[in-house]
Motif scaffolding. Structure first.
Motif, PDB file in Angstrom:
ATOM      1  N   ALA A 322       0.840  -1.212   0.000  1.00  0.00           N
ATOM      2  CA  ALA A 322       0.000   0.000   0.000  1.00  0.00           C
ATOM      3  C   ALA A 322       0.870   1.255   0.000  1.00  0.00           C
ATOM      4  O   ALA A 322       0.529   2.248  -0.651  1.00  0.00           O
ATOM      5  CB  ALA A 322      -0.925  -0.010   1.206  1.00  0.00           C
ATOM      6  N   GLY A 326       0.798   4.002  -2.798  1.00  0.00           N
ATOM      7  CA  GLY A 326       0.491   5.371  -2.390  1.00  0.00           C
ATOM      8  C   GLY A 326       1.539   6.345  -2.889  1.00  0.00           C
ATOM      9  O   GLY A 326       1.219   7.446  -3.355  1.00  0.00           O
TER      10      GLY A 326
ATOM     11  N   THR B  64     -16.338   6.757   1.376  1.00  0.00           N
ATOM     12  CA  THR B  64     -14.874   6.854   1.352  1.00  0.00           C
ATOM     13  C   THR B  64     -14.294   6.903   2.777  1.00  0.00           C
ATOM     14  O   THR B  64     -13.117   7.213   2.964  1.00  0.00           O
ATOM     15  CB  THR B  64     -14.403   8.098   0.572  1.00  0.00           C
ATOM     16  OG1 THR B  64     -15.088   9.232   1.089  1.00  0.00           O
ATOM     17  CG2 THR B  64     -14.645   7.971  -0.900  1.00  0.00           C
ATOM     18  N   THR B  67     -11.220   9.028   4.725  1.00  0.00           N
ATOM     19  CA  THR B  67     -10.167   9.442   3.792  1.00  0.00           C
ATOM     20  C   THR B  67     -10.154  10.960   3.612  1.00  0.00           C
ATOM     21  O   THR B  67     -11.180  11.557   3.314  1.00  0.00           O
ATOM     22  CB  THR B  67     -10.392   8.783   2.411  1.00  0.00           C
ATOM     23  OG1 THR B  67     -10.749   7.431   2.615  1.00  0.00           O
ATOM     24  CG2 THR B  67      -9.153   8.871   1.545  1.00  0.00           C
ATOM     25  N   THR B  72      -4.723   8.032  -1.326  1.00  0.00           N
ATOM     26  CA  THR B  72      -5.791   7.026  -1.153  1.00  0.00           C
ATOM     27  C   THR B  72      -7.109   7.543  -1.724  1.00  0.00           C
ATOM     28  O   THR B  72      -7.850   6.809  -2.383  1.00  0.00           O
ATOM     29  CB  THR B  72      -5.962   6.695   0.345  1.00  0.00           C
ATOM     30  OG1 THR B  72      -4.687   6.385   0.887  1.00  0.00           O
ATOM     31  CG2 THR B  72      -6.897   5.534   0.563  1.00  0.00           C
ATOM     32  N   CYS B  76      -9.497   6.049  -4.753  1.00  0.00           N
ATOM     33  CA  CYS B  76     -10.942   5.796  -4.624  1.00  0.00           C
ATOM     34  C   CYS B  76     -11.723   6.518  -5.719  1.00  0.00           C
ATOM     35  O   CYS B  76     -12.750   6.023  -6.192  1.00  0.00           O
ATOM     36  CB  CYS B  76     -11.461   6.282  -3.273  1.00  0.00           C
ATOM     37  SG  CYS B  76     -10.712   5.483  -1.880  1.00  0.00           S
ATOM     38  N   GLY B 159     -11.443   3.150   0.883  1.00  0.00           N
ATOM     39  CA  GLY B 159     -10.636   4.227   1.445  1.00  0.00           C
ATOM     40  C   GLY B 159      -9.975   3.858   2.747  1.00  0.00           C
ATOM     41  O   GLY B 159      -9.637   2.699   2.986  1.00  0.00           O
ATOM     42  N   TYR B 160      -9.818   4.881   3.585  1.00  0.00           N
ATOM     43  CA  TYR B 160      -9.172   4.667   4.882  1.00  0.00           C
ATOM     44  C   TYR B 160     -10.251   4.555   5.959  1.00  0.00           C
ATOM     45  O   TYR B 160     -11.119   5.415   6.067  1.00  0.00           O
ATOM     46  CB  TYR B 160      -8.229   5.833   5.193  1.00  0.00           C
ATOM     47  CG  TYR B 160      -7.670   5.753   6.589  1.00  0.00           C
ATOM     48  CD1 TYR B 160      -6.692   4.814   6.906  1.00  0.00           C
ATOM     49  CD2 TYR B 160      -8.161   6.562   7.607  1.00  0.00           C
ATOM     50  CE1 TYR B 160      -6.206   4.702   8.190  1.00  0.00           C
ATOM     51  CE2 TYR B 160      -7.669   6.462   8.895  1.00  0.00           C
ATOM     52  CZ  TYR B 160      -6.703   5.525   9.182  1.00  0.00           C
ATOM     53  OH  TYR B 160      -6.243   5.403  10.466  1.00  0.00           O
ATOM     54  N   SER B 183      -9.694  -1.497   1.771  1.00  0.00           N
ATOM     55  CA  SER B 183      -9.068  -0.655   2.784  1.00  0.00           C
ATOM     56  C   SER B 183      -7.553  -0.793   2.744  1.00  0.00           C
ATOM     57  O   SER B 183      -7.027  -1.880   2.524  1.00  0.00           O
ATOM     58  CB  SER B 183      -9.578  -1.042   4.168  1.00  0.00           C
ATOM     59  OG  SER B 183      -8.913  -0.294   5.148  1.00  0.00           O
ATOM     60  N   VAL B 184      -6.866   0.332   2.978  1.00  0.00           N
ATOM     61  CA  VAL B 184      -5.407   0.288   3.027  1.00  0.00           C
ATOM     62  C   VAL B 184      -4.914   0.014   4.448  1.00  0.00           C
ATOM     63  O   VAL B 184      -3.737  -0.192   4.661  1.00  0.00           O
ATOM     64  CB  VAL B 184      -4.777   1.599   2.513  1.00  0.00           C
ATOM     65  CG1 VAL B 184      -4.908   1.712   1.030  1.00  0.00           C
ATOM     66  CG2 VAL B 184      -5.377   2.807   3.207  1.00  0.00           C
ATOM     67  N   GLU B 203      -3.055  -2.757  -1.431  1.00  0.00           N
ATOM     68  CA  GLU B 203      -2.756  -2.109  -2.718  1.00  0.00           C
ATOM     69  C   GLU B 203      -3.780  -2.422  -3.808  1.00  0.00           C
ATOM     70  O   GLU B 203      -3.809  -1.739  -4.841  1.00  0.00           O
ATOM     71  CB  GLU B 203      -1.372  -2.538  -3.191  1.00  0.00           C
ATOM     72  CG  GLU B 203      -1.325  -4.032  -3.350  1.00  0.00           C
ATOM     73  CD  GLU B 203      -0.006  -4.539  -3.874  1.00  0.00           C
ATOM     74  OE1 GLU B 203       0.582  -3.848  -4.682  1.00  0.00           O
ATOM     75  OE2 GLU B 203       0.388  -5.625  -3.470  1.00  0.00           O
ATOM     76  N   TYR B 206      -5.563   0.499  -4.943  1.00  0.00           N
ATOM     77  CA  TYR B 206      -4.900   1.358  -5.926  1.00  0.00           C
ATOM     78  C   TYR B 206      -4.977   0.754  -7.330  1.00  0.00           C
ATOM     79  O   TYR B 206      -4.930   1.471  -8.322  1.00  0.00           O
ATOM     80  CB  TYR B 206      -3.434   1.571  -5.532  1.00  0.00           C
ATOM     81  CG  TYR B 206      -3.266   2.382  -4.273  1.00  0.00           C
ATOM     82  CD1 TYR B 206      -3.241   3.770  -4.323  1.00  0.00           C
ATOM     83  CD2 TYR B 206      -3.165   1.767  -3.038  1.00  0.00           C
ATOM     84  CE1 TYR B 206      -3.096   4.521  -3.174  1.00  0.00           C
ATOM     85  CE2 TYR B 206      -3.018   2.512  -1.872  1.00  0.00           C
ATOM     86  CZ  TYR B 206      -2.982   3.885  -1.949  1.00  0.00           C
ATOM     87  OH  TYR B 206      -2.845   4.623  -0.807  1.00  0.00           O
TER      88      TYR B 206
END
Lengths: 348, 267
Positions: A322, A326, B64, B67, B72, B76, B159-160, B183-184, B203, B206
């Motif tokens: 991640a 990022g 989201t 976030t 990130t 999204c 998202g976060y 989720s990261v 990841e 992403y």
């Protein structure tokens, strides 16, 4: 045409902002200091706070638009929106009043803080031999006169019982009276310190500054005690501590129930993976409880191995993946390689 | 600034080692080279999830989480854009609850663009992007309320997320919504796996945008970041070997990878 100019401008600002923070991160502090960036960095950081505050206004506008229109047109569930907006207005008013109350407390002590600062300034200017300020004798005399005037004013207020207004807080009278007695003593000491101030003798002016700081501290304490028991503060505490924080805790406590429900679903053996997960979870749980000794002495070690080896390895793998993704995304944002990808119309 | 200096040559070389492959693969993808991306079940399910909401006549929620404006969020947005476009085409309804007002402005722009791309700009309702709260649990309770009142058919949780993740996902579970989460934060992944139909891990979030859009830039960057991961993998292997050698032969006084990365060739 206008849109193209706008997007170019955004790209340029994004790129320059990225260059600044990249160099700020990568260059040695000595280089940044030599070009003067070190001194500007704090101001630049404040700029971001200003932008965030402006965005908060956007959130408020959105809330009023979404829920206001729902109430006006009496759409489905408009009552919830009504309660939300009433809550918002109440909380905002209460917070503003609390902020003003806090300012009021500070304002009461401010005159003595100004005098203390003045005493420091006199010493600093005199040590620096500044010639663009009035002579030392005049400034010292002014400090002394102002101190006497403020003390007299404060004394009159205490005598008239206007400093403290514990009108509906009878239980605070003894504490308030003690504070006032202490303040009277400190004021006498401060008066004496003001009389003892001699021109050019900075130890005497430092003694006065210390006394003034004591007075302002005491006034703050008395005013804070007074304010803490005022209706404004009580309303704010009720809304924030009594309602908002409690409701937040209630939401958090829901997790206890949800974790049990989620665990039940997760531990149903449907596949090899879910069986593996269930076995690992049972071992971790058994290794955590104090009764493990009745099953096996090795359970805590098994639990620790599961947590520190396979679990940590998986966590690190996810984190590294991640983080790299990022970083790459940030790089694309910096160079605006990303911004065209969100809509087909722009892509075309 | 905090007095910390990062100007080590090793750090700059490491950054280059991570970024050069990305630029190289972006260029390759733009020149028309076919780039393979493995199948990700959770992303394949996006179309099905949006279609389900159209069939049931119930809205889609795209959350989201916590976030803020960050890489990130941009990851999204690619998925949000795709979902919004599908929702617009299927004439379904989209709800995007927001936690961060700064992110909200960007999200609104992306959703509007997606509706425009679908040729249904008139159907775009700015009020579908709802700011709830900047407080974690107030946001969670607001989202729960929306899910229950609107009886959403599909929920995307991208998202976060922090402690509220399970509360959000359970809300969707209670109304029988099809849920896709990404989720990261690895701590929240188990909660999503337990509660959601599909979960994208770390990841994959992403990668989702590249997978859905098949954009050369995004595909190239995805391929480049895989190479960057190989660089890291190589460094980990070298580090393990050096540490083992140092343990076996202490007299060699070997310096490990971290020493060379942080070594300052200038003072």
């Amino acid at each position: 045409m206008e849109r193209s100019f706008r997007s170019d401008l955004i790209r340029l600002v994004t790129f320059l902002g990225g260059v600044y923070f990249f160099l700020e991160f990568i260059l040695p502090v000595s280089v940044l200091e030599s070009v003067g960036v070190e001194a500007l960095h704090e101001d630049i950081s404040y700029g971001f706070i200003v932008f965030s505050s402006m965005a908060m206004g956007l959130g408020l506008i959105n809330l009023f638009l979404v829920h206001g229109s729902r109430i006006i047109f009496q759409r489905k569930d408009w009552m919830y929106s009504f309660v939300l907006l009433i809550g918002l207005v109440c909380m905002m008013s209460s917070t503003v009043m609390d902020w003003r109350g806090g300012q009021g407390v500070a304002d009461k002590a401010r005159p003595f803080e100004i005098l203390r600062e003045f005493s420091d300034v006199i010493e600093r200017d005199s040590t620096a031999s500044r010639e663009d300020v009035p002579p030392l004798e005049i400034r010292t005399e002014a400090l002394r006169d102002a101190t006497f005037a403020r003390i007299a004013e404060l004394r009159a207020n205490i005598d008239q019982k206007t400093l403290l207004t514990f009108s509906d807080q009878e239980e605070l009278y003894p504490l308030g009276e003690t504070y006032i007695e202490n303040l009277r003593e400190i004021l006498s000491g401060t008066e004496q310190a003001a009389r003892d101030v001699k021109v050019g003798d900075f130890s005497s002016s430092q003694a006065l500054a210390a006394s003034l700081a004591q007075v302002s501290g005491f006034i703050r304490r008395i005013e804070q005690l007074n304010y803490d028991h005022s209706l404004t503060k009580k309303t704010y505490d009720f809304l924030y501590q009594g309602l908002f924080v409690s409701l937040g805790s209630a939401m958090f406590s829901l997790l206890g129930v949800y974790i049990a429900a989620a665990a039940y679903r997760a531990f149903r053996i449907r596949s090899f993976e879910s069986s593996l997960m269930m076995v690992a979870a049972v071992l971790v749980m058994l290794g955590q409880i104090p009764f493990y000794v009745y099953i096996s002495e090795d359970l805590p070690a098994v639990r620790q191995w599961l947590m520190e080896v396979p679990n940590s390895a998986a966590f690190r793998a996810i984190r590294i993946g991640a983080a790299i993704a990022g970083l790459v995304m940030a790089f694309r944002m910096w160079l605006s390689i990303e911004s065209d990808s969100f809509s087909k119309e722009r892509r075309g | 600034m905090g007095g910390v200096e990062h100007a080590s040559l090793g750090m700059i070389l490491l950054l280059l080692a991570l970024l050069v492959p990305v630029l190289y693969f972006i260029r390759r993808a733009q020149s028309g080279t076919e780039i393979y991306v493995r199948r990700i079940a959770g992303i394949d399910a996006v179309d099905e999830a949006v279609g389900r909401s159209a069939e049931l006549g119930r809205p889609v929620a795209f959350n989201t989480g916590l976030t803020s404006v960050s890489p990130t969020l941009y990851a999204c947005l690619g998925v949000l854009s795709y979902v919004s476009e599908k929702v617009a085409r299927y004439r379904s309804r989209l709800i995007v609850p927001q936690y961060n007002p700064e992110a909200m402005a960007i999200v609104e722009d992306v959703v509007r663009d997606a509706y425009r791309s679908a040729g249904r700009l008139s159907a775009f309702d700015p009020q579908c992007i709802v700011f709830l709260s900047e407080s974690q649990f107030a946001f969670a309770s607001g989202y729960m309320g929306i899910v229950h009142r609107e009886r959403i058919a599909t929920a995307f949780l991208f998202g976060y997320f922090a402690a509220e993740s399970l509360i959000l996902a359970e809300a969707g579970q209670q109304v029988g919504a099809m849920q896709v989460a990404a989720s990261v934060s690895p701590e929240q992944v188990p909660f999503f796996i337990c509660t959601c139909d599909y979960t994208l891990i770390g990841e994959e979030l992403y990668a989702a945008s590249a997978y859905l859009s098949r954009e050369p830039i995004q595909l190239g960057s995805l391929c480049g970041q895989d190479v960057a991961k190989l660089v890291f993998f190589g460094l980990i292997v070298i580090g393990v070997l050096l540490a083992t050698l140092q343990q076996l032969y202490p007299m060699l006084d070997l310096k490990n990878v971290d020493f060379w990365i942080s070594y300052k060739f200038w003072s």
